[in-house]
Design a protein around this motif. Structure first.
Motif, PDB file in Angstrom:
ATOM      1  N   GLU A  92       6.918  -3.536   9.520  1.00  0.00           N
ATOM      2  CA  GLU A  92       7.416  -2.543   8.565  1.00  0.00           C
ATOM      3  C   GLU A  92       7.590  -3.160   7.179  1.00  0.00           C
ATOM      4  OE1 GLU A  92      10.969  -1.159  10.328  1.00  0.00           O
ATOM      5  OE2 GLU A  92       9.975  -0.062  11.953  1.00  0.00           O
ATOM      6  N   ARG A  93       8.122  -4.377   7.130  1.00  0.00           N
ATOM      7  CA  ARG A  93       8.299  -5.036   5.829  1.00  0.00           C
ATOM      8  C   ARG A  93       6.953  -5.336   5.175  1.00  0.00           C
ATOM      9  NH1 ARG A  93      12.203  -8.249   8.563  1.00  0.00           N
ATOM     10  NH2 ARG A  93      10.779 -10.033   8.480  1.00  0.00           N
ATOM     11  N   MET A  94       5.977  -5.761   5.973  1.00  0.00           N
ATOM     12  CA  MET A  94       4.664  -6.044   5.409  1.00  0.00           C
ATOM     13  C   MET A  94       3.995  -4.768   4.898  1.00  0.00           C
ATOM     14  SD  MET A  94       4.135  -9.306   5.453  1.00  0.00           S
ATOM     15  CE  MET A  94       5.873  -9.384   4.972  1.00  0.00           C
ATOM     16  N   ALA A  95       4.130  -3.684   5.656  1.00  0.00           N
ATOM     17  CA  ALA A  95       3.550  -2.419   5.204  1.00  0.00           C
ATOM     18  C   ALA A  95       4.224  -1.936   3.923  1.00  0.00           C
ATOM     19  CB  ALA A  95       3.672  -1.367   6.306  1.00  0.00           C
ATOM     20  N   ASN A  96       5.521  -2.071   3.844  1.00  0.00           N
ATOM     21  CA  ASN A  96       6.229  -1.672   2.631  1.00  0.00           C
ATOM     22  C   ASN A  96       5.838  -2.563   1.459  1.00  0.00           C
ATOM     23  OD1 ASN A  96       8.413  -0.084   1.297  1.00  0.00           O
ATOM     24  ND2 ASN A  96       9.359  -2.105   1.119  1.00  0.00           N
ATOM     25  N   GLU A 112       4.169  -1.245  -2.080  1.00  0.00           N
ATOM     26  CA  GLU A 112       4.723  -1.553  -3.397  1.00  0.00           C
ATOM     27  C   GLU A 112       3.672  -2.139  -4.327  1.00  0.00           C
ATOM     28  OE1 GLU A 112       7.912  -4.207  -2.615  1.00  0.00           O
ATOM     29  OE2 GLU A 112       9.360  -2.625  -2.116  1.00  0.00           O
ATOM     30  N   ARG A 113       2.742  -2.904  -3.776  1.00  0.00           N
ATOM     31  CA  ARG A 113       1.786  -3.614  -4.619  1.00  0.00           C
ATOM     32  C   ARG A 113       0.487  -2.850  -4.853  1.00  0.00           C
ATOM     33  NH1 ARG A 113       5.321  -6.571  -2.603  1.00  0.00           N
ATOM     34  NH2 ARG A 113       5.951  -8.626  -3.367  1.00  0.00           N
ATOM     35  N   ASP A 156      -1.387 -11.127  -0.124  1.00  0.00           N
ATOM     36  CA  ASP A 156      -1.202  -9.718  -0.468  1.00  0.00           C
ATOM     37  C   ASP A 156      -2.534  -9.052  -0.775  1.00  0.00           C
ATOM     38  OD1 ASP A 156       1.556  -9.717  -0.167  1.00  0.00           O
ATOM     39  OD2 ASP A 156       1.868 -10.493  -2.185  1.00  0.00           O
ATOM     40  N   PHE A 157      -3.448  -9.785  -1.429  1.00  0.00           N
ATOM     41  CA  PHE A 157      -4.759  -9.212  -1.737  1.00  0.00           C
ATOM     42  C   PHE A 157      -5.536  -8.930  -0.454  1.00  0.00           C
ATOM     43  CE2 PHE A 157      -3.487 -11.641  -5.444  1.00  0.00           C
ATOM     44  CZ  PHE A 157      -3.797 -10.798  -6.489  1.00  0.00           C
ATOM     45  N   ARG A 158      -5.352  -9.753   0.554  1.00  0.00           N
ATOM     46  CA  ARG A 158      -6.049  -9.543   1.831  1.00  0.00           C
ATOM     47  C   ARG A 158      -5.535  -8.281   2.516  1.00  0.00           C
ATOM     48  NH1 ARG A 158      -9.145 -12.317   5.484  1.00  0.00           N
ATOM     49  NH2 ARG A 158      -8.574 -12.234   7.687  1.00  0.00           N
ATOM     50  N   ARG A 159      -4.236  -8.064   2.503  1.00  0.00           N
ATOM     51  CA  ARG A 159      -3.684  -6.853   3.112  1.00  0.00           C
ATOM     52  C   ARG A 159      -4.095  -5.611   2.328  1.00  0.00           C
ATOM     53  NH1 ARG A 159       0.119  -7.661   6.969  1.00  0.00           N
ATOM     54  NH2 ARG A 159       0.815  -9.806   7.303  1.00  0.00           N
ATOM     55  N   VAL A 184      -3.048  -2.934   7.957  1.00  0.00           N
ATOM     56  CA  VAL A 184      -3.259  -1.665   7.268  1.00  0.00           C
ATOM     57  C   VAL A 184      -1.925  -0.955   7.099  1.00  0.00           C
ATOM     58  CG1 VAL A 184      -4.416   0.561   7.359  1.00  0.00           C
ATOM     59  CG2 VAL A 184      -5.582  -1.491   8.195  1.00  0.00           C
ATOM     60  N   ALA A 185      -1.599  -0.624   5.874  1.00  0.00           N
ATOM     61  CA  ALA A 185      -0.383   0.137   5.583  1.00  0.00           C
ATOM     62  C   ALA A 185      -0.743   1.616   5.488  1.00  0.00           C
ATOM     63  CB  ALA A 185       0.247  -0.339   4.274  1.00  0.00           C
TER      64      ALA A 185
END
Length: 849
Positions: free
Chosen positions: A442-446, A450-451, A674-677, A709-710
């Motif tokens: 959840e934190r990674m998706a959020n 944000e980015r 972050d760019f990879r996500r 994937v978010a």
């Protein structure tokens, strides 16, 4: 001190640390070199040199573990038998002779009398302290300590007099009258110490070194720093430059880093001194041929044996120490070096060290409940008082440790059976891990959400910044020194530094310009280079979705092309094995191909080709073979592939440049991953099948890609609308015509017929009753709460019928009645829940006109 050369390795190179006890008077260092590399490596491990996953050889496990390696620290040079005395023996000379000599060799014109007077004043104050030599009096005065300056001898005097006292101390250092300690010398800020020292020493080797520094394609400050980093050890060690050995310079570099006194760097930032000076001395032939060419190659420790990693934590019990070494060594055969280090941390530092501190007499793995409780509680908090986020790492490592001993004891009882004990990690300790994984997801998706809106802004910023700096540089290059030029309405003037004229090749001097409006001096060559690599790193990560280490491993050989049967040529980017130990191929888009082409074109224009250099793997602690890396820069006078730390800093610097115009960047920090996500999210949300995205990202498990994937709210609505549109497109067009009166009448009649005694039937339109009107058993029946008394009457009737069936022994009837009673009671309970909830007023929808 002696130097010897070990046999060259076929893999990447790094220094091998000496074996056996260390000594302050004699140390033997072994270096091994690979032709064309910048470092030495002892080939402790064997494996592929292009990827991160490198398996250890079985020889590590079969090593003699009775040996305990001892680390060797850089050794300061011994006291010279013939210390340098460029002006003669002055240690016991009179004040008048020394003062007159100082004015003669350092002053000109009226300055002779000034420096003579000031030196005499300094020595008169030093004479008040006990000692047979001026060095002894200097130390007795307490001036050989950090923070103590000569101006403190003048208490209550004017600031000008105190400043001249410090200058006189610098003259005494340059004359070799006083030998200060490193910390004492770095307590001063001398502006002209280089000139003082060189004018007195008149050493041809030192002058050759200073002349070679002028050929460096670096800034003026870096050239001065390189000269300063040689003169300082000569001063504080009291030696000639001929006696400046690699050990001595390495000691100076490590001590400067240890105490945060590296010249030109902020205190405590972890930078080594003499990074520019080391390769120059090496190229001069001043160092032995077996010496690494760069300071970085000399200071890196490389891969350590398991015994050395474990002994660093000082395990008291010899049996437990040997067990941990044997166990970790056996596990090291199947893991890479970074995983091996994590295993040592989890088992030794975070587990057994805590148990040892709690119970120093613990001699086996059978732990008391109190010890287990203490360990688990201490694991929740880090030494700095913050909560530990990754508790599952030590838990799983300890659990695997105990269970592996159970398994191995069956095959080798004589070696492992004595250590078998109950595992302190219970099943209930691991049940909450899946909950934590969801929270992390959840934190990674959020974080991705944000980015995502900020990524286009960052991309546009680095592109505009590079274009602006490139235009400035090209405009400045087109004019001569002192001439003016205008860019975007701002007037500039090209200038040069005095040191640029002293270079061997003035054309290599960096281009500088002054903003005529603000008066700010800008080093255009440096700023354009920084802007270009910021743009290249951000765009490559954004368009390719690479891991940070994969980006550092890109070479000229990674660019390939594929010709399709139709004749179309597709540019490919080959990613060398990294985390997943599998090579993959990425078809390059036009934007990504443009970025890669710009990088290659930049190297060719500067060097004629993509230069070959080495790369240090921060995870595996090894040097790579020389390869034409795409992301490389000049470091310490030589080319070296960029590290992941350098790329992280460039990304952060680019994002910080947007804080003034977009305050959101002050709270959001971009990391390479972050760019990879964001890349994975963009691929999947754009309609690319997720298994294709997994192949592009190099994921072995598609579930890993799902975690990248978010999901956004607008994406859910959009995909659902697309689903409805596809379903509607597949239905016959005849079903979308206007209904006839007969059809509409039948439609209304259907809903009328769905009303039954107990409520209403929920069967779809156009479908007959599937239960032969046995409504009480039908799951489609919705009970009206008003009919609850009727259900009670039906239950009484069913119970009476069941009693008759029991009396008559109608067993089939009994089973049917029991089933009907079960459905009735379930329906009644459902109706009572609806009755307690009550109706929810939804209002009437507004019909658009």
């Amino acid at each position: 001190m002696t130097w010897s050369t070990s046999s060259p390795s076929t893999t990447a190179a790094r220094p091998s640390r000496p074996r056996g006890p260390s000594s302050t008077t004699h140390r033997t260092w072994r270096w091994c070199s690979v032709p064309g590399s910048q470092a030495g490596n002892s080939a402790r491990v064997k494996g592929p040199t292009t990827g991160r996953v490198r398996r250890h050889s079985v020889e590590i496990y079969e090593r003699d573990f009775s040996f305990k390696p001892t680390a060797v620290e850089p050794a300061p040079p011994p006291t010279p038998i013939h210390p340098p005395r460029p002006l003669g023996e002055l240690s016991t000379a009179s004040i008048e002779d020394i003062a007159e000599l100082a004015g003669t060799v350092l002053g000109t014109g009226s300055g002779i009398a000034k420096w003579t007077t000031e030196m005499q004043r300094l020595l008169e104050h030093l004479q008040e302290f006990p000692g047979a030599t001026w060095q002894e009096r200097w130390e007795a005065a307490g001036l050989n300590e950090r923070g103590r300056q000569a101006q403190q001898l003048y208490q209550g005097r004017s600031k000008a007099i105190k400043s001249t006292m410090n200058t006189s101390a610098g003259h005494a250092f340059a004359m070799r009258l006083i030998q200060p300690s490193l910390l004492a010398f770095r307590s001063y800020r001398f502006s002209h110490y280089l000139r003082w020292f060189r004018s007195i020493a008149k050493d041809p080797v030192l002058e050759e070194f200073c002349e070679r520094t002028l050929s460096l394609n670096v800034s003026r400050q870096s050239i001065r720093r390189a000269q300063f980093d040689v003169i300082v050890p000569l001063t504080v060690f009291g030696i000639h430059i001929a006696d400046l050995t690699p050990e001595a310079l390495l000691f100076y570099a490590t001590e400067s880093r240890k105490y945060g006194v590296t010249a030109g760097e902020a205190g405590g930032d972890g930078c080594f001194a003499a990074t520019q000076a080391w390769p120059i001395l090496s190229d001069m032939g001043h160092f032995p041929a077996s010496t690494p060419r760069t300071l970085r190659a000399a200071v890196v420790k490389g891969q350590r044996p398991v015994a050395e990693l474990v002994d660093k934590h000082k395990i008291r019990n010899q049996g437990v120490r040997d067990l941990l070494i044997h166990y970790i060594s056996r596990r090291s055969v199947e893991v890479d070096y970074s995983t091996l280090q994590a295993l040592v941390t989890n088992l030794v530092r975070l587990f057994w060290k805590v148990i040892q501190d709690f119970n120093p007499d613990q001699a086996d793995l059978r732990l008391s409940p109190e010890a287990v409780t203490h360990w688990k509680e201490s694991l929740l908090v880090r030494p700095d008082g913050k909560p530990r986020l990754h508790v599952e790492g030590p838990f799983l490592a300890v659990r695997a440790f105990y269970l592996d001993l159970h398994t191995w004891a069956v095959a080798e009882p004589e070696r492992w059976a004595q250590w078998v004990a109950p595992c302190p990690i219970r099943d209930e300790d691991l049940r909450w891990f899946h909950v934590r994984r969801r929270r992390v997801q959840e934190r990674m998706a959020n974080r991705t959400r944000e980015r995502q809106p900020l990524l286009p802004i960052l991309s546009q910023h680095v592109t505009d910044q590079w274009q602006r700096q490139r235009t400035l540089l090209e405009s400045a290059r087109a004019v001569g020194l002192g001439e003016h030029f205008t860019v975007d309405g701002t007037e500039w003037q090209r200038v040069s530094a005095k040191i640029d004229a002293e270079r061997r090749d003035p054309t290599t001097a960096p281009i500088r310009a002054v903003n005529r409006a603000t008066g700010k001096l800008v080093q255009l060559t440096h700023t354009e280079n920084q802007a270009f690599w910021q743009w290249a790193i951000v765009e490559t990560l954004r368009l390719a979705g690479l891991r940070a280490e994969e980006l550092t491993e890109l070479t000229h050989l990674s660019v390939r092309n594929y010709q399709r049967p139709s004749g179309e040529v597709v540019a490919l980017l080959v990613i060398t094995p990294s985390k997943s130990d599998r090579e993959r191929v990425i078809p390059m888009s036009a934007e990504l191909f443009h970025v890669i082409a710009q990088i290659i074109r930049r190297h060719i224009s500067a060097h004629g080709t993509v230069p070959i250099c080495v790369r240090y793997d921060l995870h595996e602690k090894v040097w790579s073979e020389p390869l034409p890396y795409l992301f490389q820069n000049v470091h310490a006078g030589g080319l070296r592939a960029m590290s992941t730390t350098t790329m992280w800093r460039m990304i952060r610097r680019a994002a910080d440049g947007l804080i003034d115009t977009d305050p959101r960047f002050a709270e959001v920090k971009f990391a390479p991953h972050d760019f990879r996500r964001l890349f994975a999210t963009e691929l999947v949300n754009s309609g690319l099948p997720i298994h294709i995205g997994a192949a592009l990202l190099g994921h072995l498990n598609i579930q890993t890609t799902r975690g990248y994937v978010a999901v956004f709210d607008d994406d859910v609505v959009r995909h659902y609308q697309q689903f409805l549109d596809r379903r509607r497109a597949q239905r016959p067009q005849s079903e979308y015509r206007e209904p006839t009166k007969t059809e509409w009448s039948e439609f209304n009649e259907h809903f009328d017929k769905r009303r039954v005694e107990l409520g209403s039937c929920g069967r779809p339109y156009g479908t007959p009753c599937q239960h032969e009107h046995a409504c009480i058993r039908c799951p489609m029946l919705s009970i009206n709460p008003k009919m609850l008394p009727r259900l009670d009457e039906l239950e009484e009737d069913l119970l009476a019928r069941r009693e008759r069936a029991v009396a008559e022994d109608w067993r089939g009837e009994i089973d049917g009645l029991d089933l009907t009673l079960t459905f009735l009671r379930s329906k009644r309970e459902q109706a009572r829940r609806f009755e307690r909830t009550g109706p929810v007023p939804l209002g009437l929808p507004a019909v658009p006109q």
